[in-house]
Design an enzyme around this catalytic site. Structure first.
Site, PDB file in Angstrom:
ATOM      1  CD  GLU A  86      -4.580  -1.529   2.006  1.00  0.00           C
ATOM      2  OE1 GLU A  86      -3.416  -1.817   2.366  1.00  0.00           O
ATOM      3  OE2 GLU A  86      -5.478  -1.207   2.799  1.00  0.00           O
ATOM      4  CG  ASP A 120      -7.852   2.516   9.682  1.00  0.00           C
ATOM      5  OD1 ASP A 120      -8.130   1.479   9.068  1.00  0.00           O
ATOM      6  OD2 ASP A 120      -7.225   3.461   9.157  1.00  0.00           O
ATOM      7  CD1 TRP A 180      -2.549   1.869   0.483  1.00  0.00           C
ATOM      8  CD2 TRP A 180      -1.226   2.463   2.191  1.00  0.00           C
ATOM      9  NE1 TRP A 180      -2.838   3.160   0.802  1.00  0.00           N
ATOM     10  CE2 TRP A 180      -2.052   3.553   1.835  1.00  0.00           C
ATOM     11  CE3 TRP A 180      -0.310   2.613   3.234  1.00  0.00           C
ATOM     12  CZ2 TRP A 180      -1.991   4.780   2.502  1.00  0.00           C
ATOM     13  CZ3 TRP A 180      -0.242   3.843   3.890  1.00  0.00           C
ATOM     14  CH2 TRP A 180      -1.080   4.902   3.537  1.00  0.00           C
ATOM     15  CE  LYS A 197      -6.168   6.012   2.516  1.00  0.00           C
ATOM     16  NZ  LYS A 197      -5.344   5.941   3.693  1.00  0.00           N
ATOM     17  CG  HIS A 224      -8.663   1.878   1.717  1.00  0.00           C
ATOM     18  ND1 HIS A 224      -7.404   1.437   1.405  1.00  0.00           N
ATOM     19  CD2 HIS A 224      -8.581   2.378   2.969  1.00  0.00           C
ATOM     20  CE1 HIS A 224      -6.598   1.655   2.430  1.00  0.00           C
ATOM     21  NE2 HIS A 224      -7.293   2.208   3.394  1.00  0.00           N
ATOM     22  CG  ASP A 241      -8.695  -0.808   4.435  1.00  0.00           C
ATOM     23  OD1 ASP A 241      -9.751  -0.330   4.912  1.00  0.00           O
ATOM     24  OD2 ASP A 241      -7.617  -0.803   5.054  1.00  0.00           O
ATOM     25  CG  HIS A 273      -6.059  -4.411   5.013  1.00  0.00           C
ATOM     26  ND1 HIS A 273      -5.139  -3.402   4.870  1.00  0.00           N
ATOM     27  CD2 HIS A 273      -5.336  -5.556   5.124  1.00  0.00           C
ATOM     28  CE1 HIS A 273      -3.920  -3.925   4.865  1.00  0.00           C
ATOM     29  NE2 HIS A 273      -4.001  -5.217   5.017  1.00  0.00           N
ATOM     30  CG  ASP A 278      -9.312   4.621   5.714  1.00  0.00           C
ATOM     31  OD1 ASP A 278      -9.781   3.604   6.248  1.00  0.00           O
ATOM     32  OD2 ASP A 278      -8.160   4.679   5.240  1.00  0.00           O
ATOM     33  CG  ASP A 288      -5.524  -1.629   8.168  1.00  0.00           C
ATOM     34  OD1 ASP A 288      -4.930  -1.186   9.177  1.00  0.00           O
ATOM     35  OD2 ASP A 288      -5.424  -1.124   7.040  1.00  0.00           O
TER      36      ASP A 288
END
Ligand code: RNT
Ligand code: ZN
Length: 418
Positions: free
Chosen positions: A225, A295, A184, A227, A261, A258, A285, A293, A325
């Site tokens: 990955e 997380d 990434w 995004k 993303h 992810d 992820h 995003d 993640d």
């Protein structure tokens, strides 16, 4: 075996049997899945290479004390986490979590800098995954790594990624199961670019160089990955979804999806069955974006359930690696890991506790009435009793007993770290 847990299991087993579900079978299937625990939840994505602040458009917020400050503390924390989780796992390392006395730069990393992780992985019985770290670094400060217009900078990151793949291969050979090495990069721009093409051409060429050497997927699986945007990089992301999906499909490389993303109205659960028709393997992820995003720690919400459905109902899990993640620095970090992982396991278990073949059949028959009725009814089925039994089988605490252990670990270990 705790008597009360067993009793609850026996009655759950009967209830599921009535709708054609074998709970023992579901548990067996769940126990074959190895979720990859991301090492970076333990220290807010700091790593041990330098004292650089986290950059690249990602952010860990919160100032809960006791983050792991070195390899020993991190391993100790992960071992605690593992002791509270049922089943088998992998651990996902970033390159900056190396363990060495040498002064080494990212374009010089070698398997020997990760030797002690392999030794540790063998001891605790986990597999390893890997990631080159193209952020939190002076050479990433201008916002570009693999797509940089500056050849010196770009070559540095190309070399880093090449070496990362070799470390993945080394993990795979040593541990007898492939490592997934996920690339990434944060590359992008805060404001609207004039030339969107140039950087993408540079990135494509950089990836061609990185993947030039063939590595046996028995040892290392390459993943890319994509995004949507990063903080401070809102207008342009070089490695967008179209870019990475296109590259992965064309070059037979795994794609990483992810949860955070994509646009907030897009869900990766719907993408899994589409992209797996065109790429050989998927890395997830699993994360929880809250308005962006962010997380956040994964919880048992609708999207997590849908992800598990997508993986289990048509067995796409065979071509998917599940990584986590999230990084929350506002709560006890051990708890964050344990809560997010247990929720992911619960979602998978729930998905295995469905009369899958029957539901597929009635759907094809056009019987949408029964489909809706059964799926709605299943939501109130006692999957928690099956999960507790699975915990007992694995000798790990059930329910909030895990939290008690975390409290005492905080008091007896974390708080004493000074
Ligand atoms: C960033 C990506 C990436 C990182 C980790 C630390 O937006 O999700 O996967 O979170 O590599
Ligand atoms: Zn990610």
């Amino acid at each position: 075996m705790n008597k009360e847990v067993l009793q609850r299991y026996e009655s759950a087993k009967k209830a599921y049997k009535k709708i054609g579900v074998d709970t023992d079978e579901a548990i067996k299937k769940l126990s074959n899945i190895k979720i990859s625990l991301h090492c970076w939840q333990g220290d807010d994505v700091k790593g041990f290479l330098s004292n650089e602040d986290l950059s690249g458009g990602i952010q860990s917020t919160g100032n809960y004390p006791y983050r792991a400050r070195n390899v020993q503390e991190l391993r100790q924390d992960i071992e605690k986490v593992l002791s509270l989780l049922p089943g088998k796992f992998k651990v996902n390392l970033h390159s900056t979590y190396l363990d060495t006395n040498e002064t080494v730069t990212l374009d010089k990393i070698e398997p020997r800098h990760y030797e002690s992780w392999v030794k540790w992985a063998k001891k605790v019985g986990v597999g390893l995954d890997f990631n080159p770290t193209c952020f939190s670094h002076p050479l990433a400060a201008e916002g570009f790594t693999l797509s940089s217009p500056n050849d010196e900078i770009r070559n540095f990151w190309i070399e880093h990624c090449k070496r990362a793949r070799k470390i993945g291969e080394y993990f795979g050979k040593e541990l007898g199961e492939p490592a997934v090495t996920n690339i990434w990069i944060p590359d992008g721009m805060k404001d609207i670019p004039y030339n969107r093409t140039y950087y993408r051409e540079r990135l494509k060429d950089a990836l061609d160089q990185i993947f030039e050497e063939k590595i046996n997927p028995k040892y290392n699986i390459d993943a890319l990955e994509s995004k949507l945007f990063g903080i401070g990089l809102e207008s342009y992301t070089v490695g967008s979804n179209e870019f990475h999906l296109g590259y992965a499909a064309k070059n037979n490389i795994a794609l990483t999806l992810d949860s955070g993303h994509f646009h907030p109205t897009e869900y990766i659960s719907d993408k899994i069955s589409a992209v797996l028709l065109f790429v050989p393997h998927l890395l997830l992820h699993v994360s929880r974006p809250v308005r962006w995003d962010s997380d956040h720690v994964v919880i048992l919400d609708d999207e997590l359930n849908e992800i598990a459905h997508s993986l289990v109902r048509t067995n796409l899990i065979e071509k998917t690696s599940i990584g986590l993640d999230f990084f929350d620095g506002s709560i006890n970090r051990i708890a964050a890991w344990v809560i997010g992982t247990r929720s992911t396991l619960k979602a998978l278990l729930k998905a295995y506790l469905e009369p899958t073949e029957y539901l597929k059949k009635i759907e094809l028959d056009g019987n949408y009435t029964d489909r809706l009725a059964i799926i709605e009814e299943l939501k109130a089925f006692p999957f928690g009793d099956v999960f507790d039994y699975y915990c007992e089988l694995n000798g790990v605490p059930t329910g909030l007993d895990a939290l008690k252990e975390i409290h005492s670990y905080e008091k007896n270990v974390l708080a004493k770290r000074g």
